[in-house]
Scaffold this motif. Structure first.
Motif, PDB file in Angstrom:
ATOM      1  N   ASP A 225       0.802  -1.251   0.185  1.00 50.87           N
ATOM      2  CA  ASP A 225       0.098  -0.150   0.020  1.00 50.87           C
ATOM      3  C   ASP A 225       0.832   1.344   0.148  1.00 50.87           C
ATOM      4  N   ALA A 226       2.240   1.020  -0.259  1.00 50.42           N
ATOM      5  CA  ALA A 226       3.091   2.369  -0.212  1.00 50.42           C
ATOM      6  C   ALA A 226       2.605   3.208  -1.613  1.00 50.42           C
ATOM      7  N   ASP A 227       2.866   4.550  -1.426  1.00 52.22           N
ATOM      8  CA  ASP A 227       2.811   5.351  -2.783  1.00 52.22           C
ATOM      9  C   ASP A 227       3.986   5.816  -3.335  1.00 52.22           C
ATOM     10  N   LEU A 228       4.462   5.223  -4.357  1.00 51.87           N
ATOM     11  CA  LEU A 228       5.778   5.553  -5.109  1.00 51.87           C
ATOM     12  C   LEU A 228       5.557   6.362  -6.358  1.00 51.87           C
ATOM     13  N   ARG A 229       4.500   6.834  -6.384  1.00 52.65           N
ATOM     14  CA  ARG A 229       4.443   7.721  -7.852  1.00 52.65           C
ATOM     15  C   ARG A 229       5.439   8.831  -7.833  1.00 52.65           C
ATOM     16  N   GLY A 230       6.239   9.172  -8.937  1.00 52.25           N
ATOM     17  CA  GLY A 230       7.104  10.073  -8.798  1.00 52.25           C
ATOM     18  C   GLY A 230       8.455   9.648  -8.276  1.00 52.25           C
ATOM     19  N   ALA A 231       8.481   8.567  -8.117  1.00 54.80           N
ATOM     20  CA  ALA A 231       9.824   8.191  -7.175  1.00 54.80           C
ATOM     21  C   ALA A 231      10.757   7.499  -8.134  1.00 54.80           C
ATOM     22  N   ASP A 232      12.000   7.823  -8.148  1.00 53.66           N
ATOM     23  CA  ASP A 232      13.082   7.419  -8.973  1.00 53.66           C
ATOM     24  C   ASP A 232      13.453   5.917  -8.473  1.00 53.66           C
ATOM     25  N   LEU A 233      13.304   5.016  -9.445  1.00 50.94           N
ATOM     26  CA  LEU A 233      13.565   3.552  -8.849  1.00 50.94           C
ATOM     27  C   LEU A 233      14.485   2.927  -9.742  1.00 50.94           C
ATOM     28  N   ILE A 234      15.372   3.644 -10.460  1.00 47.88           N
ATOM     29  CA  ILE A 234      16.362   3.069 -11.494  1.00 47.88           C
ATOM     30  C   ILE A 234      17.475   2.355 -10.555  1.00 47.88           C
ATOM     31  N   GLY A 235      17.489   1.119 -10.888  1.00 44.75           N
ATOM     32  CA  GLY A 235      18.542   0.301 -10.125  1.00 44.75           C
ATOM     33  C   GLY A 235      18.128  -0.415  -8.848  1.00 44.75           C
ATOM     34  N   ALA A 236      16.911   0.128  -8.385  1.00 42.55           N
ATOM     35  CA  ALA A 236      16.500  -0.451  -7.083  1.00 42.55           C
ATOM     36  C   ALA A 236      16.443  -1.901  -7.066  1.00 42.55           C
ATOM     37  N   ASP A 237      16.664  -2.652  -6.002  1.00 45.31           N
ATOM     38  CA  ASP A 237      16.594  -4.068  -5.824  1.00 45.31           C
ATOM     39  C   ASP A 237      15.305  -4.521  -5.524  1.00 45.31           C
ATOM     40  N   PHE A 238      14.548  -5.022  -6.106  1.00 44.41           N
ATOM     41  CA  PHE A 238      13.138  -5.349  -5.588  1.00 44.41           C
ATOM     42  C   PHE A 238      13.108  -6.884  -5.423  1.00 44.41           C
ATOM     43  N   ARG A 239      14.112  -7.737  -5.143  1.00 46.24           N
ATOM     44  CA  ARG A 239      13.922  -9.270  -4.799  1.00 46.24           C
ATOM     45  C   ARG A 239      13.048  -9.356  -3.468  1.00 46.24           C
ATOM     46  N   ASP A 240      12.104 -10.091  -3.752  1.00 51.04           N
ATOM     47  CA  ASP A 240      11.168 -10.601  -2.701  1.00 51.04           C
ATOM     48  C   ASP A 240      10.482  -9.135  -1.991  1.00 51.04           C
ATOM     49  N   THR A 241      10.432  -7.860  -2.582  1.00 49.87           N
ATOM     50  CA  THR A 241       9.827  -7.019  -2.079  1.00 49.87           C
ATOM     51  C   THR A 241       8.258  -7.288  -2.218  1.00 49.87           C
ATOM     52  N   ASP A 242       7.459  -6.838  -1.083  1.00 49.68           N
ATOM     53  CA  ASP A 242       6.135  -7.055  -1.102  1.00 49.68           C
ATOM     54  C   ASP A 242       5.370  -5.921  -1.658  1.00 49.68           C
ATOM     55  N   LEU A 243       4.940  -5.870  -2.702  1.00 47.04           N
ATOM     56  CA  LEU A 243       4.414  -4.682  -3.374  1.00 47.04           C
ATOM     57  C   LEU A 243       2.741  -4.840  -3.616  1.00 47.04           C
ATOM     58  N   ARG A 244       2.184  -5.793  -2.653  1.00 45.70           N
ATOM     59  CA  ARG A 244       0.764  -5.875  -2.778  1.00 45.70           C
ATOM     60  C   ARG A 244       0.192  -4.441  -2.341  1.00 45.70           C
ATOM     61  N   GLY A 245      -0.810  -3.995  -3.337  1.00 46.87           N
ATOM     62  CA  GLY A 245      -1.479  -2.813  -3.004  1.00 46.87           C
ATOM     63  C   GLY A 245      -0.737  -1.324  -3.132  1.00 46.87           C
ATOM     64  N   ALA A 246       0.708  -1.732  -3.492  1.00 49.08           N
ATOM     65  CA  ALA A 246       1.427  -0.334  -3.833  1.00 49.08           C
ATOM     66  C   ALA A 246       1.074   0.305  -4.972  1.00 49.08           C
ATOM     67  N   ASN A 247       1.315   1.544  -5.209  1.00 50.96           N
ATOM     68  CA  ASN A 247       0.955   2.304  -6.340  1.00 50.96           C
ATOM     69  C   ASN A 247       2.493   2.701  -7.019  1.00 50.96           C
ATOM     70  N   LEU A 248       2.534   2.184  -8.028  1.00 51.74           N
ATOM     71  CA  LEU A 248       3.849   2.259  -8.928  1.00 51.74           C
ATOM     72  C   LEU A 248       3.716   2.776 -10.434  1.00 51.74           C
ATOM     73  N   SER A 249       2.277   3.226 -10.477  1.00 54.90           N
ATOM     74  CA  SER A 249       1.705   3.904 -11.774  1.00 54.90           C
ATOM     75  C   SER A 249       2.458   4.739 -12.459  1.00 54.90           C
ATOM     76  N   GLU A 250       3.040   5.719 -11.647  1.00 52.13           N
ATOM     77  CA  GLU A 250       3.997   6.847 -12.229  1.00 52.13           C
ATOM     78  C   GLU A 250       5.334   6.805 -11.615  1.00 52.13           C
ATOM     79  N   SER A 251       5.806   5.707 -11.395  1.00 51.70           N
ATOM     80  CA  SER A 251       7.168   5.532 -10.678  1.00 51.70           C
ATOM     81  C   SER A 251       8.351   5.796 -11.914  1.00 51.70           C
ATOM     82  N   LEU A 252       9.144   6.231 -11.700  1.00 53.39           N
ATOM     83  CA  LEU A 252      10.215   6.554 -12.519  1.00 53.39           C
ATOM     84  C   LEU A 252      11.436   5.478 -12.808  1.00 53.39           C
ATOM     85  N   PHE A 253      11.423   5.159 -14.083  1.00 55.13           N
ATOM     86  CA  PHE A 253      12.614   4.291 -14.858  1.00 55.13           C
ATOM     87  C   PHE A 253      12.533   2.716 -13.983  1.00 55.13           C
TER      88      PHE A 253
END
Length: 285
Positions: A225-253
């Motif tokens: 349920d985190a809001d990551l709109r507009g967040a720069d995620l280039i190169g971020a390591d998402f291994r086994d990250t729990d993204l249920r309900g998260a908003n990445l619709s406008e995340s960068l890269f």
């Protein structure tokens, strides 16, 4: 060759395994771990690779211990090398060119990854003042992908990546500044910064709009349920990250590679250029 290989739209920067000679299954090494059930050296065909370059356990990779294969994405480099650079001549029929083809694949993947980021940057209105520079960088990178094998291997990809990264950083700053003005986040919101160590972090429901998370370690972090709109995620390591309900619709890269490594569900909001992984839960958080 087909005009499709001069097209650098998001669609052509996605893997088309049917048009590839199983390059990722041979060129890349892997070690026995939670992601792979066995060891394999670079240049050695995976034991599951069939004569037609298809995977013999494709529909059962995760149960068979090959989760890492379901995560990997080549940004369309595999089919470009197979069908354009080598004009449909595979490494089994030309064993003398096999090592070169595998090395070229690794270079092409880097170039295609850069094209993915540059394509996205050109769609961002907040970065319109540098669109001409981004377009020129994209055209230069695309021209590199059309070089012959020897020329590709002579490229100084580190220097080129550094040049592109400077533009992407500028893009990120422009977009995140606008995001902060638009979203007006709480003053208590924390800005983690580049390369942040957030392994296992408890960030459920966090306001991460416009945050710089370039290269952040988000392994096994709770971002439900985190809001990551507009967040720069280039190169971020998402291994086994729990993204249920998260908003990445406008995340960068954000890339398919990152999304494949994470876990999510039907309520996770993704950019339209990305595909919801088959292994994600269909239930909501």
């Amino acid at each position: 060759m087909k005009d499709v290989f001069h097209d650098i739209s998001p669609h052509t920067l996605q893997a088309d395994c049917e048009s590839c000679f199983g390059l990722c299954c041979v060129a890349l090494p892997f070690a026995a771990s939670a992601d792979f059930a066995a060891d394999k050296d670079a240049g050695q065909p995976c034991p599951n690779l069939q004569s037609d370059f298809r995977c013999g356990i494709h529909n059962h990779l995760r149960p068979q211990g090959f989760k890492g294969c379901t995560v990997f994405d080549c940004f369309g480099a595999g089919q470009k090398v197979s069908q354009f650079t080598y004009k449909g001549r595979d490494w089994r029929k030309k064993p003398e060119a096999a090592k070169q083809m595998f090395d070229v694949f690794l270079v092409m993947r880097q170039l295609h990854e850069l094209l993915w980021y540059l394509n996205e940057a050109q769609t961002l209105q907040a970065a319109r003042q540098i669109h001409d520079k981004l377009r020129a960088a994209r055209d230069k990178t695309e021209a590199f992908t059309r070089l012959d094998p020897d020329s590709l291997l002579e490229l100084n990809t580190a220097t080129h990546r550094a040049e592109i990264n400077a533009l992407l950083l500028q893009t990120s700053e422009l977009v995140r500044d606008e995001a902060l003005r638009q979203y007006k986040p709480s003053r208590r919101r924390k800005n983690y910064g580049r390369g942040a160590d957030l392994i296992g972090a408890k960030l459920k429901g966090a306001d991460l709009r416009g945050v710089n998370l370039r290269g952040a370690y988000l392994i096994a972090a709770d971002l439900r349920d985190a809001d990551l709109r507009g967040a720069d995620l280039i190169g971020a390591d998402f291994r086994d990250t729990d993204l249920r309900g998260a908003n990445l619709s406008e995340s960068l890269f954000l890339t398919q590679f990152q999304i494949n490594a994470a876990s999510g569900d039907s309520s996770t909001k993704l950019p339209t250029s990305l595909t919801r992984p088959a292994h994600w839960s269909t239930s909501t958080s």
